[in-house]
Design a protein around this motif. Structure first.
Motif, mmCIF file in Angstrom:
data_model
loop_
_atom_site.group_PDB
_atom_site.id
_atom_site.type_symbol
_atom_site.label_atom_id
_atom_site.label_comp_id
_atom_site.label_asym_id
_atom_site.label_seq_id
_atom_site.Cartn_x
_atom_site.Cartn_y
_atom_site.Cartn_z
ATOM 1 N N GLY A 129 -17.708 19.270 36.166
ATOM 2 C CA GLY A 129 -18.750 18.983 36.962
ATOM 3 C C GLY A 129 -18.758 20.160 38.197
ATOM 4 O O GLY A 129 -18.470 21.221 37.984
ATOM 5 N N GLU A 130 -19.175 19.799 39.250
ATOM 6 C CA GLU A 130 -19.648 20.429 40.323
ATOM 7 C C GLU A 130 -18.619 20.473 41.557
ATOM 8 O O GLU A 130 -17.836 19.265 41.596
ATOM 9 C CB GLU A 130 -20.894 19.975 41.138
ATOM 10 C CG GLU A 130 -22.129 20.065 40.068
ATOM 11 C CD GLU A 130 -23.301 19.448 40.804
ATOM 12 O OE1 GLU A 130 -24.492 19.849 40.239
ATOM 13 O OE2 GLU A 130 -23.227 18.486 41.532
ATOM 14 N N TYR A 131 -18.283 21.657 42.189
ATOM 15 C CA TYR A 131 -17.337 21.841 43.244
ATOM 16 C C TYR A 131 -17.848 22.373 44.562
ATOM 17 O O TYR A 131 -18.940 22.839 44.441
ATOM 18 C CB TYR A 131 -16.104 22.609 42.784
ATOM 19 C CG TYR A 131 -15.284 22.131 41.762
ATOM 20 C CD1 TYR A 131 -13.965 21.729 42.096
ATOM 21 C CD2 TYR A 131 -15.620 22.177 40.301
ATOM 22 C CE1 TYR A 131 -13.038 21.156 41.039
ATOM 23 C CE2 TYR A 131 -14.679 21.565 39.506
ATOM 24 C CZ TYR A 131 -13.321 21.190 39.924
ATOM 25 O OH TYR A 131 -12.562 20.883 39.046
ATOM 26 N N PHE A 132 -17.382 22.040 45.785
ATOM 27 C CA PHE A 132 -17.747 22.199 46.990
ATOM 28 C C PHE A 132 -16.693 22.566 47.874
ATOM 29 O O PHE A 132 -15.757 21.792 48.059
ATOM 30 C CB PHE A 132 -18.599 21.271 47.467
ATOM 31 C CG PHE A 132 -19.363 21.742 49.071
ATOM 32 C CD1 PHE A 132 -20.031 23.080 48.985
ATOM 33 C CD2 PHE A 132 -18.693 21.127 50.106
ATOM 34 C CE1 PHE A 132 -20.245 23.310 50.207
ATOM 35 C CE2 PHE A 132 -19.114 21.550 51.372
ATOM 36 C CZ PHE A 132 -19.988 22.474 51.547
ATOM 37 N N ASN A 133 -16.102 23.899 48.392
ATOM 38 C CA ASN A 133 -15.397 24.182 48.996
ATOM 39 C C ASN A 133 -13.767 23.501 48.640
ATOM 40 O O ASN A 133 -12.878 23.234 49.088
ATOM 41 C CB ASN A 133 -15.102 23.510 50.360
ATOM 42 C CG ASN A 133 -16.162 24.183 51.396
ATOM 43 O OD1 ASN A 133 -16.246 25.522 51.062
ATOM 44 N ND2 ASN A 133 -16.757 23.678 52.689
ATOM 45 N N GLY A 134 -13.692 23.745 46.841
ATOM 46 C CA GLY A 134 -12.576 23.598 46.231
ATOM 47 C C GLY A 134 -12.376 22.349 45.812
ATOM 48 O O GLY A 134 -11.235 21.837 45.220
ATOM 49 N N LYS A 135 -13.373 21.280 46.242
ATOM 50 C CA LYS A 135 -13.174 19.889 45.739
ATOM 51 C C LYS A 135 -14.358 19.339 45.004
ATOM 52 O O LYS A 135 -15.260 19.992 44.929
ATOM 53 C CB LYS A 135 -13.115 18.939 47.189
ATOM 54 C CG LYS A 135 -11.753 19.261 47.957
ATOM 55 C CD LYS A 135 -11.800 18.323 49.114
ATOM 56 C CE LYS A 135 -10.535 18.405 49.989
ATOM 57 N NZ LYS A 135 -10.443 17.643 51.180
ATOM 58 N N LYS A 136 -14.203 18.337 44.294
ATOM 59 C CA LYS A 136 -15.261 17.654 43.415
ATOM 60 C C LYS A 136 -16.125 17.342 44.398
ATOM 61 O O LYS A 136 -15.885 16.475 45.270
ATOM 62 C CB LYS A 136 -14.702 16.740 42.445
ATOM 63 C CG LYS A 136 -13.443 17.219 41.344
ATOM 64 C CD LYS A 136 -13.013 15.774 40.699
ATOM 65 C CE LYS A 136 -11.664 16.266 40.030
ATOM 66 N NZ LYS A 136 -10.767 14.988 39.450
ATOM 67 N N HIS A 137 -17.356 17.670 44.018
ATOM 68 C CA HIS A 137 -18.517 17.202 44.935
ATOM 69 C C HIS A 137 -19.942 17.410 44.214
ATOM 70 O O HIS A 137 -20.196 18.622 43.916
ATOM 71 C CB HIS A 137 -18.239 18.147 46.219
ATOM 72 C CG HIS A 137 -19.309 17.646 47.103
ATOM 73 N ND1 HIS A 137 -18.932 16.459 48.148
ATOM 74 C CD2 HIS A 137 -20.607 18.003 47.673
ATOM 75 C CE1 HIS A 137 -19.757 16.362 49.091
ATOM 76 N NE2 HIS A 137 -20.929 17.100 48.804
ATOM 77 N N GLY A 138 -20.515 16.282 44.188
ATOM 78 C CA GLY A 138 -21.796 16.345 43.079
ATOM 79 C C GLY A 138 -21.463 15.664 42.013
ATOM 80 O O GLY A 138 -20.616 14.786 41.825
ATOM 81 N N LYS A 139 -22.317 16.123 41.059
ATOM 82 C CA LYS A 139 -22.124 15.446 39.707
ATOM 83 C C LYS A 139 -21.097 15.633 38.721
ATOM 84 O O LYS A 139 -20.752 17.052 38.744
ATOM 85 C CB LYS A 139 -23.545 15.620 38.949
ATOM 86 C CG LYS A 139 -24.832 14.977 39.517
ATOM 87 C CD LYS A 139 -25.850 15.181 38.591
ATOM 88 C CE LYS A 139 -27.257 14.525 39.324
ATOM 89 N NZ LYS A 139 -28.456 14.896 38.356
ATOM 90 N N GLY A 140 -20.421 14.781 38.035
ATOM 91 C CA GLY A 140 -19.280 15.220 37.363
ATOM 92 C C GLY A 140 -18.936 14.219 36.279
ATOM 93 O O GLY A 140 -19.301 12.893 36.380
ATOM 94 N N LYS A 141 -17.821 14.707 35.439
ATOM 95 C CA LYS A 141 -17.412 13.610 34.277
ATOM 96 C C LYS A 141 -16.040 14.013 34.220
ATOM 97 O O LYS A 141 -15.416 14.911 34.229
ATOM 98 C CB LYS A 141 -18.180 14.064 32.916
ATOM 99 C CG LYS A 141 -19.607 13.751 33.099
ATOM 100 C CD LYS A 141 -20.172 14.290 31.654
ATOM 101 C CE LYS A 141 -21.652 14.116 31.650
ATOM 102 N NZ LYS A 141 -22.324 14.439 30.121
#
Length: 206
Positions: A129-141
């Protein structure tokens, strides 16, 4: 181990970086040799623990391979820009007994940003999925990895905020049990319907 020039307490200018590995001659081997800028490798060449050339970086840009000092194992490989991880890359685990790919995806200024995939030590996909600043952020599975029967099956699908689930759908193991029951019932019903159709055709022919 590093030897070279510093500026304001940071590596800046010409320098050499060494593995902390002792070979038969008890000599440390060069990991990187070249120029540094604000503590980042900028111009030069990188070597593996056997002395083989692995990469060349120019003006902070290139496809770089990072190794740990103690064992000489690959820690990261990917695209560099401005002396940092920028672009696509792969991150490896470096335990005493384990060395495996644990993440592959996009980086921005040394931090996971963009699309990525996370794996366990057996190469099984844990998350994509998506990451932002090292963390899961956005769509994911997320996927099951701890049960032979459900390995690889979807566990959660939805949106994340700063590393935590925000909204989405969770697929429990009971969900797959019930799904299998429904699929089996549908198959049985389809077979019964096919039999009836055959009988109708036989009656019509008679």
């Amino acid at each position: 181990k590093f030897e070279g020039e510093y500026l304001n307490g940071k590596r800046n200018g010409k320098g050499k970086e060494y593995y902390d590995i002792e070979d038969g001659n008890k000599q440390n081997k060069i990991m990187f040799e070249g120029e540094y800028l604000k503590d980042k490798i900028w111009n030069g060449k990188g070597y593996n623990k056997d002395g083989g050339l692995e990469f060349e970086i120019k003006n902070g840009k290139g496809y770089v391979k990072e190794y740990n000092y103690d064992e000489g194992n690959l820690e990261f490989e990917g695209e560099y820009l401005y002396g940092k991880r920028n672009g696509k890359g792969k991150l490896y685990s470096n335990g005493w007994y384990e060395h495996y790919l644990k993440f592959e995806g996009e980086y921005l200024n040394d931090i996971k940003n963009g699309k990525g995939k996370k794996y366990d030590k057996n190469g099984k996909l844990i998350f994509e999925g998506e990451y932002f600043n090292g963390k899961k952020h956005g769509k994911g599975k997320e996927y099951y990895i701890d049960d032979d029967e459900y390995n690889g099956k979807l566990k959660f699908e939805g949106e994340y905020r700063f590393g935590k689930r925000n909204k989405g759908k969770e697929y429990s193991k009971d969900y797959y049990v019930n799904l299998e029951k429904i699929e089996n019932a549908n198959k049985k019903e389809n077979k019964e319907n096919e039999r009836h159709e055959v009988k109708k055709k036989e009656c019509f022919l008679i």
